[in-house]
Scaffold this motif. Sequence first.
Motif, PDB file in Angstrom:
ATOM      1  N   GLN B   2       8.980  -8.419  29.100  1.00 53.24           N
ATOM      2  CA  GLN B   2       7.828  -7.548  28.880  1.00 53.24           C
ATOM      3  C   GLN B   2       7.069  -7.356  30.190  1.00 53.24           C
ATOM      4  O   GLN B   2       6.756  -8.338  30.858  1.00 53.24           O
ATOM      5  CB  GLN B   2       6.918  -8.203  27.834  1.00 53.24           C
ATOM      6  N   LEU B   3       6.810  -6.103  30.556  1.00 46.81           N
ATOM      7  CA  LEU B   3       6.126  -5.844  31.828  1.00 46.81           C
ATOM      8  C   LEU B   3       4.827  -5.097  31.590  1.00 46.81           C
ATOM      9  O   LEU B   3       4.773  -4.150  30.811  1.00 46.81           O
ATOM     10  CB  LEU B   3       7.037  -5.034  32.757  1.00 46.81           C
ATOM     11  N   ASP B   4       3.808  -5.509  32.285  1.00 40.30           N
ATOM     12  CA  ASP B   4       2.491  -4.880  32.160  1.00 40.30           C
ATOM     13  C   ASP B   4       2.484  -3.548  32.903  1.00 40.30           C
ATOM     14  O   ASP B   4       2.777  -3.500  34.097  1.00 40.30           O
ATOM     15  CB  ASP B   4       1.435  -5.823  32.746  1.00 40.30           C
ATOM     16  N   PRO B   5       2.154  -2.467  32.199  1.00 43.79           N
ATOM     17  CA  PRO B   5       2.098  -1.151  32.834  1.00 43.79           C
ATOM     18  C   PRO B   5       1.236  -1.152  34.085  1.00 43.79           C
ATOM     19  O   PRO B   5       1.561  -0.467  35.062  1.00 43.79           O
ATOM     20  CB  PRO B   5       1.486  -0.275  31.750  1.00 43.79           C
ATOM     21  N   ASN B   6       0.170  -1.921  34.058  1.00 44.54           N
ATOM     22  CA  ASN B   6      -0.692  -1.979  35.228  1.00 44.54           C
ATOM     23  C   ASN B   6       0.028  -2.530  36.446  1.00 44.54           C
ATOM     24  O   ASN B   6      -0.192  -2.073  37.571  1.00 44.54           O
ATOM     25  CB  ASN B   6      -1.916  -2.855  34.929  1.00 44.54           C
ATOM     26  N   LEU B   8       3.219  -2.332  37.025  1.00 46.66           N
ATOM     27  CA  LEU B   8       4.161  -1.310  37.483  1.00 46.66           C
ATOM     28  C   LEU B   8       3.433  -0.237  38.270  1.00 46.66           C
ATOM     29  O   LEU B   8       3.932   0.262  39.285  1.00 46.66           O
ATOM     30  CB  LEU B   8       4.878  -0.699  36.275  1.00 46.66           C
ATOM     31  N   LEU B   9       2.235   0.093  37.791  1.00 45.23           N
ATOM     32  CA  LEU B   9       1.431   1.089  38.489  1.00 45.23           C
ATOM     33  C   LEU B   9       1.079   0.599  39.882  1.00 45.23           C
ATOM     34  O   LEU B   9       1.167   1.340  40.867  1.00 45.23           O
ATOM     35  CB  LEU B   9       0.171   1.345  37.665  1.00 45.23           C
ATOM     36  N   GLN B  69       9.276   3.764  37.440  1.00 46.95           N
ATOM     37  CA  GLN B  69       8.586   3.759  36.146  1.00 46.95           C
ATOM     38  C   GLN B  69       7.076   3.689  36.358  1.00 46.95           C
ATOM     39  O   GLN B  69       6.314   4.337  35.648  1.00 46.95           O
ATOM     40  CB  GLN B  69       9.069   2.590  35.295  1.00 46.95           C
ATOM     41  N   ILE B  73       3.930   6.019  35.039  1.00 43.29           N
ATOM     42  CA  ILE B  73       2.721   5.495  34.408  1.00 43.29           C
ATOM     43  C   ILE B  73       1.484   5.971  35.157  1.00 43.29           C
ATOM     44  O   ILE B  73       0.478   6.359  34.549  1.00 43.29           O
ATOM     45  CB  ILE B  73       2.787   3.963  34.359  1.00 43.29           C
TER      46      ILE B  73
END
Lengths: 316, 316
Positions: B2-6, B8-9, B69, B73
Amino acid sequence: MQLDPNHLLMLAAVVDEGGLTSGAHALGKSQPSLSRTLAALEARLGQPLFEKGRRPLVPTELGAALAAQGRIIWQASGEASVQADLYIGGKTGAVRVAGTPVFMDAVIATMIAGFQQAHPNVRIDQSYGYADTLMRDVESGALDLAICPLPPGDLPEPIAFEEILQGRNVIACRMGHPLARKRALRLEDIANYPWIAPPTNSPLYQDLRAILHEIEVEDVKVSFSGGSISAVRTVLEGSDSLTILPYSVIFMMRQQKALTALDIRIKHAPRNLGIISPADRPVRPAVRRFHRHIASEFKALARSISHAQQNSVWRA
Amino acid sequence: MQLDPNHLLMLAAVVDEGGLTSGAHALGKSQPSLSRTLAALEARLGQPLFEKGRRPLVPTELGAALAAQGRIIWQASGEASVQADLYIGGKTGAVRVAGTPVFMDAVIATMIAGFQQAHPNVRIDQSYGYADTLMRDVESGALDLAICPLPPGDLPEPIAFEEILQGRNVIACRMGHPLARKRALRLEDIANYPWIAPPTNSPLYQDLRAILHEIEVEDVKVSFSGGSISAVRTVLEGSDSLTILPYSVIFMMRQQKALTALDIRIKHAPRNLGIISPADRPVRPAVRRFHRHIASEFKALARSISHAQQNSVWRA
DNA sequence: GGCGCAATATAACTTATCGCTATGCAATTG
DNA sequence: CAATTGCATAGCGATAAGTTATATTGCGCC
């Protein structure tokens, strides 16, 4: 207005799942968590995200618009997870591998084919080289793996060398070659046939020179040189030429019954085929997986070779 | 995984900006924050996101894949911000407005055109109705705004009514109509001409009946009925028919010099045109903006009308 | 090769937010 | 009208994300 991607993702989950409870379940969180977060988001926006006082929770225009972006974020996040899992599992990524031309073409290529079958998303970047450049490139990080013969105990610092196959070079010729039938061959016999010279910077070439030196023949008839294994093989098959090749190469071609090895043991500097890898650097999963594949394939090959030798001894 | 969108941003920002410092600046955060977050991400993944020991920070395969990705995002997040700002600023969204047919077509439509010019991304969902259904729909939330004439002091609880124009109905005819030239008209004069009847459920129809009752004419020649304002206008222009219309409608058509009003003041129940809106519900920004537009347009119209009347008095 | 600059990593600390459980309240359903 | 389902609120603990200050490291230049 700066919006947290996580909040948008939650919104999307709630809208798509049709409720806070199921949305929370989909995200693996608790319902109050979503409730509070979305309430805070509404407060920040100054606008409701859901129609008030309706039980089958229905988003407002704004809610729907932001949920659309949240959906994109959700997808991207999931895609990233998949990518990461694939990468970590060695199912994706690139492997930069190099080796001596003859081995790469005649032995490794087959193994690569099998690997590609199982892992089509791993990209194999193959190139050619000899021991010195290979080690330099592995050390510098330009290569992940290299496969080549090395004399034992010749290991610079940050290099690991996993021996994988006994190096044994043989004199190769076509199946029906005059010398192939003879027993009790002597080295002098081979001087009468034209030779195919391996590349001058290859170990094979050194071994060829050693043989010739042993039988005190300085000038041999070189009928062909500079060709790849494919060209060499074609010339060998169509003439009485001889050349020197690793036994494993001959062995790999045994199905085609085109080439064979003379029954004469030639001396050469001890050199074992192995896999060169960086000892200090952390290896990428795809590289590790490829490494294991090659190693196991070579183990199988070694078993296969020793089995065949036992059979031939048994027959004799 | 599970990866935090933040995360990745952040990764995307660092990769795209070419460094932690500039990436942090782009995100409005501090450099150590990014450094630690990405380090934690690498630890979670068990794989480096950037090539170690290179100063122009270059992402690994994994880093590049995840950054892709993260970029998505980032974009989605930005788009959500834009959407939210537009919505809050009333530059986007839908407005559901309704009103009596004649007013909507002859007066409001022009104002809507002006609004659309300025705010092309606001969707206007227009419909028609009379006072009772309009108020019911506004109250239920099916309508955002309604524009119709109401008698003063007739306000149910959760409804706001903003009076916007004095209601004054007049008898309308074509420009060159025989009665149009006459001064000192009497109500009896009008009984000789055919009439165009407004819809029977409209206030105009009640006013027409009141007039006829006043001049004690029970059966009048109804030459046309059931048409929209467009049809009514066409018939009026091509015949000597009379009909009853709000003065504002005649006024709006004054440029075309096709219709005029008889110089006779007719009595009718006092009714003022106004904007019906929900008093309790929070209004969406686009609705508020549209409401203000209509209100200000009507103020301008009222000024224009009173100015024209002064001029006509002045002339007379 | 060594020095200086610029950028990243680390440390120490503070705070906000996110997560949970428990519980109250409102809406829908029979 | 009662029962059930689902959302909102409260209170609390922990994690993580932000800050500044500082150490380290890679790289270019002399």
